[in-house]
Design a protein around this motif. Sequence first.
Motif, mmCIF file in Angstrom:
data_model
loop_
_atom_site.group_PDB
_atom_site.id
_atom_site.type_symbol
_atom_site.label_atom_id
_atom_site.label_comp_id
_atom_site.label_asym_id
_atom_site.label_seq_id
_atom_site.Cartn_x
_atom_site.Cartn_y
_atom_site.Cartn_z
ATOM 1 N N UNK A 68 0.826 -1.206 0.000
ATOM 2 C CA UNK A 68 0.000 0.000 0.000
ATOM 3 C C UNK A 68 0.860 1.256 0.000
ATOM 4 N N UNK A 69 1.998 1.224 0.708
ATOM 5 C CA UNK A 69 2.861 2.392 0.749
ATOM 6 C C UNK A 69 3.450 2.717 -0.626
ATOM 7 N N UNK A 70 3.476 1.725 -1.513
ATOM 8 C CA UNK A 70 3.992 1.951 -2.865
ATOM 9 C C UNK A 70 2.918 2.419 -3.835
ATOM 10 N N UNK A 71 1.652 2.441 -3.410
ATOM 11 C CA UNK A 71 0.585 2.890 -4.302
ATOM 12 C C UNK A 71 0.701 4.390 -4.546
ATOM 13 N N UNK A 72 0.559 4.858 -5.772
ATOM 14 C CA UNK A 72 0.651 6.303 -6.033
ATOM 15 C C UNK A 72 -0.601 7.018 -5.549
ATOM 16 N N UNK A 73 -0.406 8.114 -4.849
ATOM 17 C CA UNK A 73 -1.540 8.883 -4.338
ATOM 18 C C UNK A 73 -2.387 9.418 -5.478
ATOM 19 N N UNK A 74 -1.760 9.674 -6.616
ATOM 20 C CA UNK A 74 -2.486 10.210 -7.761
ATOM 21 C C UNK A 74 -3.523 9.210 -8.269
ATOM 22 N N UNK A 75 -3.351 7.924 -7.923
ATOM 23 C CA UNK A 75 -4.342 6.925 -8.318
ATOM 24 C C UNK A 75 -5.327 6.620 -7.211
#
Length: 383
Positions: free
Chosen positions: A227-234
């Motif tokens: 989850x920490x690698x998920x882009x906030x823009x998505x």
Amino acid sequence: MRLRFAWQPVLALALLILASFFPSMTMGALDAEANPTATVQVPFDGTSTLISLLLAAGAILSLVRLPKTAEALILLVASFGAAWMLVSGISGAEGSALAPFFLKLAASWFLAWRAASVLSNLSPISASARTLLRLLVPALFGAWVLILWEAIVRGAGVPFILLPPPSAIGLRLVSSVPTLWADVNQTIFKSVIAGYVAGCGLGFGAAVLADRYGFLRRGLLPIGNMVSALPIIGVAPILVNLLGFDWQSKAAVVIVMTFFPMLVNTIAGLSASGHMERDLMRTYASNYWQTLLKLRLPAAMPFIFNALKINSTLALIGAIVAEFFGTPVVGMGFRISTEVGRMNIDMVWAEIAVAALVGSLFYGGLALAERAVTFWHPSVRGG
């Protein structure tokens, strides 16, 4: 008279000597010399020599073995006085600066650099004086960032629509206080604080449970890394579509961004206590929760505060970015995206300045709380 060597004043003198080979500081003065009968605005009319003398005097006196406090005071007067005359002289004649203007600006910067170095090496006796010096040196650096920004933008003639000077941003700040306050109320006091408290609290609780039950730790940590690698823009537009355009969806984005840093840091901190301390607690017949409260949580406090400080910036970034994807007609992210489309770049910078100020105050408050709680830690005692 004894002299001492310092490379900053020497370099400032070299720049002043180099500037003296040029006929003028601005194009307006050259135009006036070429056509004396024409009406031409001449920046620095009569002050160019005064700027050079002020800087030269400060540089030379800095090379004399004066008391450090006197040297710092002389350097500050010379550097700030010259910078004030340079900025005020170029105002209204933007884009007309020639090489001597920038050479004298660089000389002022080197004298200010020397002043900051002298102040950093002072050894004040009282604790209040030490605290004042700790605040003064960063303040000098920040002030000179603004001075250089102002002077370079005006001297080089950078269009204000691309990069406004700090003075224009300050005027926009003063004239837009009600709008900025409404944006801060929507973004900070609703989205950021609610999401920050919930995300950090849930992360801390999950970390304690994961420490108590090994299967939770083995299951949560890989998910946390993913989850920490998920882009906030998505992530942000998905949560905005699910939860609506009001502050609740932005708080959800903040929760996602702050949960796992707190989880990972707290789990690491709960493992920081040594085997000897744990063995001692066992000899006292302490159960898990007694050991947790009296030994392991205090030892984990530096890790927990690291997570809190990291999350203080992540929360602000997450809330502002989430507002780009849908919000009521208020909020810092909404204002930034709207004013960029209108080419009101000074308002965009005003919002950025307010966000930076709020984030710095938030981070500073957490740092002070950390010093009070973890006073026993070597990093705090050594500071």
